[in-house]
Design an enzyme around this catalytic site. Structure first.
Site, mmCIF file in Angstrom:
data_model
loop_
_atom_site.group_PDB
_atom_site.id
_atom_site.type_symbol
_atom_site.label_atom_id
_atom_site.label_comp_id
_atom_site.label_asym_id
_atom_site.label_seq_id
_atom_site.Cartn_x
_atom_site.Cartn_y
_atom_site.Cartn_z
ATOM 1 N N SER A 47 59.195 40.668 38.263
ATOM 2 C CA SER A 47 58.137 39.659 38.324
ATOM 3 C C SER A 47 58.700 38.248 38.266
ATOM 4 C CB SER A 47 57.156 39.877 37.174
ATOM 5 O OG SER A 47 57.853 39.951 35.941
ATOM 6 N N THR A 179 13.410 20.833 48.140
ATOM 7 C CA THR A 179 13.416 22.247 47.747
ATOM 8 C C THR A 179 13.352 23.004 49.068
ATOM 9 O OG1 THR A 179 11.006 22.369 47.583
ATOM 10 C CG2 THR A 179 12.198 21.832 45.551
ATOM 11 N N HIS A 180 14.005 24.141 49.130
ATOM 12 C CA HIS A 180 14.138 24.886 50.399
ATOM 13 C C HIS A 180 14.789 24.013 51.477
ATOM 14 C CE1 HIS A 180 11.134 27.745 48.694
ATOM 15 N NE2 HIS A 180 10.601 26.623 48.232
ATOM 16 N N LYS A 307 35.191 11.552 66.042
ATOM 17 C CA LYS A 307 34.937 12.424 64.902
ATOM 18 C C LYS A 307 35.641 11.964 63.627
ATOM 19 C CE LYS A 307 33.143 16.019 64.583
ATOM 20 N NZ LYS A 307 33.489 17.337 65.147
ATOM 21 N N GLU A 314 35.045 20.500 52.824
ATOM 22 C CA GLU A 314 34.951 21.878 53.324
ATOM 23 C C GLU A 314 35.916 22.798 52.582
ATOM 24 O OE1 GLU A 314 34.435 21.825 57.918
ATOM 25 O OE2 GLU A 314 35.290 19.905 57.343
ATOM 26 N N TYR A 341 49.763 48.807 26.027
ATOM 27 C CA TYR A 341 50.321 48.099 27.184
ATOM 28 C C TYR A 341 50.521 49.032 28.369
ATOM 29 C CZ TYR A 341 53.418 45.482 30.212
ATOM 30 O OH TYR A 341 53.955 44.857 31.298
HETATM 31 N N1 ARG Z 1 57.055 41.455 32.933
HETATM 32 C C1 ARG Z 1 56.225 42.210 32.060
HETATM 33 C C2 ARG Z 1 54.750 41.751 32.188
HETATM 34 O O1 ARG Z 1 54.542 40.711 32.680
HETATM 35 C C3 ARG Z 1 56.656 42.018 30.647
HETATM 36 C C4 ARG Z 1 56.355 43.140 29.712
HETATM 37 C C5 ARG Z 1 57.096 44.352 30.088
HETATM 38 N N2 ARG Z 1 57.126 45.323 29.048
HETATM 39 C C6 ARG Z 1 57.636 46.497 29.245
HETATM 40 N N3 ARG Z 1 57.670 47.288 28.256
HETATM 41 N N4 ARG Z 1 58.042 46.878 30.419
HETATM 42 O O2 ARG Z 1 53.839 42.457 31.815
#
Ligand code: ARG
Length: 486
Positions: A47, A179-180, A307, A314, A341
């Site tokens: 990530s 209104t409307h 224009k 928008e 988790y």
């Molecule tokens: N990158 C993970 C998240 O955003 C962090 C937590 C990961 N924990 C684990 N036990 N794999 O959720």
């Protein structure tokens, strides 16, 4: 030859899932692993490409955690000092663009922790005592959302101030109220703008509510069950500006309702901004010509030289689509997740980042448009009385003076409107004799209530559009917003 148009699909890494042997096990958790992850596993798992945005919050969290560990004797003062210096050094590197973010280290938490150990050795490896990435990410993300709420709330306040300023300026300027989307009764332009100040004020309250509820510290919940170490969660919470520690470790590491509340508040805010945008788009079109947007917030057409397009309005009108999509997306990620988790929650960040950026841009653009717009008060005034907009004033006169029941007055007025429509004139252009032909108790004083100005001036009920009300309400908002800013 590669076709640059069709070859744009993201490609997974070229090595196949079976080619894992060459990769090393993760240095942070790979003790029981003989081999590293498949390349595709690394792609789906990492990530760091998006959660690097959390780096400031991650370092703040680690500084607080280290201070707590030292306080309860799990780190020596010297170790804590080394950790603190190391983390400050890492913050400087990231700030300067000198930090080697690594996909092998998955996320921002392990990137920073591994770097810390590289820099300071043993002490760095002690930082993760009594902590898991599960409570760490829950804490970092709360801190990030809290910061975002503060930023967005400040922008909402600024926009409210711009709207209230323009409302005070136009407290007595008539425009048709709809209104409307049919002309209904005259209102003032200031009153119309203040309607949005009220909406935005509720949006700000919703953000504040969400902030108050999220302001509990998950750190110390560890992986899911708490920890056997003698930690001081109250201390950590206070260090990070949280009101208190969270009460249940399972809940702490697994729920993301705080992010959903934030996204839902942003969705409503986006909806309000979208409505105001739509009005700007209508108002600046030639048939309305109620306002002119500045060159700074419009674009030209490549083919039609005359224009001036309200693109910013928008786009703000459209942004609510992606914000609400972000909200719905995360809600679907969270539904059905068992405690505690699960990696699914890693998908919480991109929608929150995306919606925050969309809301930030929308608020900035809207503020610019409102400050810069020029109101065409003559055009608004000219249309304010169109479409028999003072018919209700006539009916009210019939109730007030000859004391007709409102339903009867409504009927009489309807006949007079029909008569004026047939003649192609306004109500005020009917003769007294013509009116008396419909209702003999009508006298000449009725003409006093048929003008736009008298209609406006009469709307003095609480929250009504009378210019004196509007000026007072705008003034009240401006002084309240002044206090807020202080
Ligand atoms: N990158 C993970 C998240 O955003 C962090 C937590 C990961 N924990 C684990 N036990 N794999 O959720």
């Amino acid at each position: 030859m590669d076709n640059p148009v069709t070859e744009t699909k993201p490609q997974p890494s070229s090595d196949t899932p079976t080619q894992t042997e060459a990769r090393l096990a993760n240095p942070q958790w790979g003790g029981r692993f003989a081999a590293g992850p498949a390349a595709i596993m690394a792609d789906i798992n990492a990530s760091i490409d998006f959660d690097r945005k959390l780096w400031r919050q991650d370092i703040r969290g680690s500084l607080a955690h280290a201070a707590m560990l030292a306080r309860v004797g799990l780190l020596t003062a010297a170790e804590e000092q080394e950790i603190r210096d190391g983390l400050h050094g890492i913050a400087r590197d990231i700030e300067a663009g000198n930090f080697p973010f690594s996909q092998d280290l998955e996320d921002i938490h392990m990137n920073i922790e591994a770097r810390l150990s590289d820099r300071i050795g043993e002490a760095g490896k002690r930082l993760h005592t009594a902590r898991s990435r599960n409570d760490q990410v829950a804490t970092d993300f709360r801190l990030w959302v809290r910061d975002a709420i503060d930023g967005i709330s400040g922008q909402v306040t600024a926009l409210m101030r711009s709207l209230a300023t323009r409302a005070l300026e136009h407290a007595a300027d008539a425009m048709p109220g709809f209104t409307h989307l049919q002309v209904a009764q005259p209102v003032t332009f200031g009153h119309h703008l203040l309607a949005y100040v009220e909406m935005l004020s509720r949006d700000r309250d919703r953000l504040r509510d969400a902030r108050a509820r999220l302001n509990e510290c998950p750190l110390g919940s560890a992986a899911l069950a708490g920890t056997s170490f003698p930690i001081d969660r109250r201390f950590t919470a206070a260090q990070l500006g949280f009101d208190r520690p969270t009460a249940n470790s399972l809940d702490s590491v697994s729920d993301r309702d705080f992010a959903l509340e934030y996204l839902s508040a942003l969705s409503l805010l986006g909806m309000h901004l979208s409505r105001l945008s739509e009005e700007l788009v209508l108002w600046c079109s030639a048939p309305f010509s109620f306002v002119r947007l500045s060159d700074g917030f419009t674009t030209g057409s490549s083919i039609m030289p005359q224009k001036k397009n309200p693109d910013a309005a928008e786009l703000v009108r459209a942004k609510v689509g992606r914000i609400t999509g972000d909200f719905m997306g995360l809600l679907m990620v969270m539904k059905g997740l068992p405690l505690a988790y699960a990696k699914d929650t890693q998908e919480d960040k991109e929608p929150v980042f995306d919606a925050t950026e969309a809301a930030t841009l929308s608020l900035a653009a809207m503020d610019g448009m409102i400050r810069d717009m020029t109101a065409n008060t003559d055009k608004m005034r000219a249309l304010a009385g169109a479409g028999f907009a003072t018919a209700t004033d006539l009916a009210d006169w019939l109730v007030r003076v000859p004391r007709l029941p409102f339903r009867t007055a409504h009927h009489v007025t309807g006949r007079l409107v029909g008569m004026a429509e047939a003649k192609g004139c306004d109500l005020a252009d009917l003769t007294l004799e013509e009116m008396q032909g419909v209702e003999p108790q009508i006298d000449a004083s009725i003409f006093d209530v048929l003008t736009v100005e008298s209609s406006l001036a009469s709307r003095t009920s609480e929250g009504g559009t009378a210019p004196e009300n509007v000026a007072r309400a705008a003034g009240l908002w401006l002084s309240r917003l002044e206090e807020n800013a202080a």
